[in-house]
Design an enzyme around this catalytic site. Structure first.
Site, PDB file in Angstrom:
ATOM      1  N   TYR A   1       0.804  -1.214   0.000  1.00 20.63           N
ATOM      2  CA  TYR A   1       0.000   0.000   0.000  1.00 20.63           C
ATOM      3  C   TYR A   1       0.843   1.273   0.000  1.00 20.63           C
ATOM      4  CZ  TYR A   1      -4.310  -2.633   0.880  1.00 20.63           C
ATOM      5  OH  TYR A   1      -5.389  -3.482   0.783  1.00 20.63           O
TER       6      TYR A   1
ATOM      7  N   LYS B   1       3.743 -14.042   5.512  1.00 20.90           N
ATOM      8  CA  LYS B   1       3.886 -14.960   4.372  1.00 20.90           C
ATOM      9  C   LYS B   1       5.369 -15.172   4.079  1.00 20.90           C
ATOM     10  CE  LYS B   1       1.759 -17.508   1.290  1.00 20.90           C
ATOM     11  NZ  LYS B   1       0.978 -18.695   1.714  1.00 20.90           N
TER      12      LYS B   1
ATOM     13  N   ASP C   1      -2.437 -17.301   5.397  1.00 22.08           N
ATOM     14  CA  ASP C   1      -3.591 -18.077   4.945  1.00 22.08           C
ATOM     15  C   ASP C   1      -4.069 -19.042   6.021  1.00 22.08           C
ATOM     16  OD1 ASP C   1      -0.992 -18.837   4.176  1.00 22.08           O
ATOM     17  OD2 ASP C   1      -1.723 -20.413   2.868  1.00 22.08           O
TER      18      ASP C   1
ATOM     19  N   ASP D   1      -5.312  -5.181   6.330  1.00 21.85           N
ATOM     20  CA  ASP D   1      -6.547  -4.669   5.743  1.00 21.85           C
ATOM     21  C   ASP D   1      -7.546  -5.802   5.545  1.00 21.85           C
ATOM     22  OD1 ASP D   1      -8.360  -2.965   4.579  1.00 21.85           O
ATOM     23  OD2 ASP D   1      -7.302  -2.783   2.684  1.00 21.85           O
TER      24      ASP D   1
END
Length: 337
Positions: free
Chosen positions: A123, A175, A209, A233
């Site tokens: 972002y 991740k 995930d 987010d």
């Protein structure tokens, strides 16, 4: 001396829910003076810009703002007014709590705080097209910018938040199994910092995930979650869904020199002016603001009255299954203060 707070009613349903929230806060007797300022689409006609300089100056002077939802106008040059405000004041920590208020849903007793890095990651907006042959937009590239400085301060904020608020565990969602450098840096710093808090705050890390799956299967396993910008987010909306949706989701954007408190939801122009908008997300954000200002008694009274009103189903707005209005819901809360 009263505490001066910048008040930005915003767009769409913003003015309606903001006025309702102001009435509730004033009913607590909190010593606050409002400095009303414009932003968003509603500011363009008067100021020719969605973020007037007077509004920025007010936030810089007062250091605290309560903001209704803003609409980013098309073609004005801002990717997002909210992002622009976060960058302007370096509001690096986005704090989004979610806890069960509405009973009878899929989950009971959810109580999670998500802390999202607010200034870096994908972002940060570092992206461009790559021309190949005669096609100037043959490919597109975005940069996930992660700095040790940015990682250290958001992780420090998360651990200190846990200590200050009696939280037991911090989960770092990442991740790093795929993004070895950017997410690897986030994870490495987190593991190292966790050693400083050993015995005071538990620490774990989960792949993003897997964390999303576990949040849906067993949200009780989470307490404080910290992660980078885009992951935060997404997860913040997920945890809002666990407790009834964005209508119950407050947010705080915290920096060293300023803090802006807001409802997470949008401006809902389809119901603007109808008097049926739910003010609870902004009211919960206002309670966070009162905590920030060390007006904890007033904040606790608001939360207690809000929960009692919802549990008893008094004057709830249509999105909460009732037939009440924005003002009648505020009145019901004020009655219980």
């Amino acid at each position: 001396m009263p505490q001066i707070v910048t008040l930005i009613p915003g767009d769409g349903i913003g003015p309606d829910i903001t006025e309702a929230v102001v009435r509730v806060i004033e009913a607590t007797g909190a010593d606050i003076q409002w400095d009303r300022r414009d932003a968003g689409v509603s500011a363009i006609e008067k100021h020719t810009t969605p973020i007037p300089q007077e509004t920025l100056d007010s936030i810089r002077t007062n250091r605290v703002a309560l903001k209704g939802p803003l609409t980013t106008p098309v073609g004005v040059g801002f990717r997002s007014i909210n992002v622009a405000l976060r960058k302007e004041f370096d509001l690096y920590s986005n704090v989004r709590p979610a806890y069960t208020i509405v009973r009878g849903g899929r989950y009971e007793g959810v109580d999670i705080v998500l802390i999202r890095e607010n200034t870096e990651g994908l972002y940060s907006g570092v992206e461009h097209y790559v021309g190949i042959g005669g096609d100037p937009r043959a490919a597109a590239e975005s940069v996930m910018l992660v700095t040790r400085f940015g990682v250290e301060r958001i992780l420090r904020y998360a651990f200190e938040y846990a200590l200050k608020n009696g939280r037991k565990k911090v989960t770092l969602a990442h991740k790093a199994n795929i993004l070895k450098y950017t997410q690897g840096l986030f994870l490495d710093v987190g593991r190292e910092m966790a050693k400083e808090y050993e015995g005071r705050v538990q620490f774990e890390d989960r792949i993003i995930d897997a964390a999303a799956m576990m949040l849906v299967m067993d949200p009780d396993k989470f307490d404080v979650i910290v992660c980078e910008n885009m992951f935060g987010d997404i997860l913040s909306d997920l945890i809002a869904g666990l407790v009834g949706g964005l209508g119950m989701a407050p947010g705080a954007n915290i920096g060293k020199d300023a803090a802006i408190f807001e409802a997470v939801h949008g401006s809902a122009p389809d119901i603007a002016g109808k008097g049926i908008a739910n003010p609870l997300a902004l009211l919960l954000a206002a309670a966070m603001m009162l905590d920030h200002l060390d007006m904890r008694d007033e904040a606790a009274r608001i939360r207690k009255a809000l929960v009692a009103t919802v549990v008893e189903g008094d004057s709830l707005t249509p999105d909460l299954g009732g037939t009440g209005t924005t003002d009648s819901l505020a009145d019901a809360i004020i009655k219980r203060l």
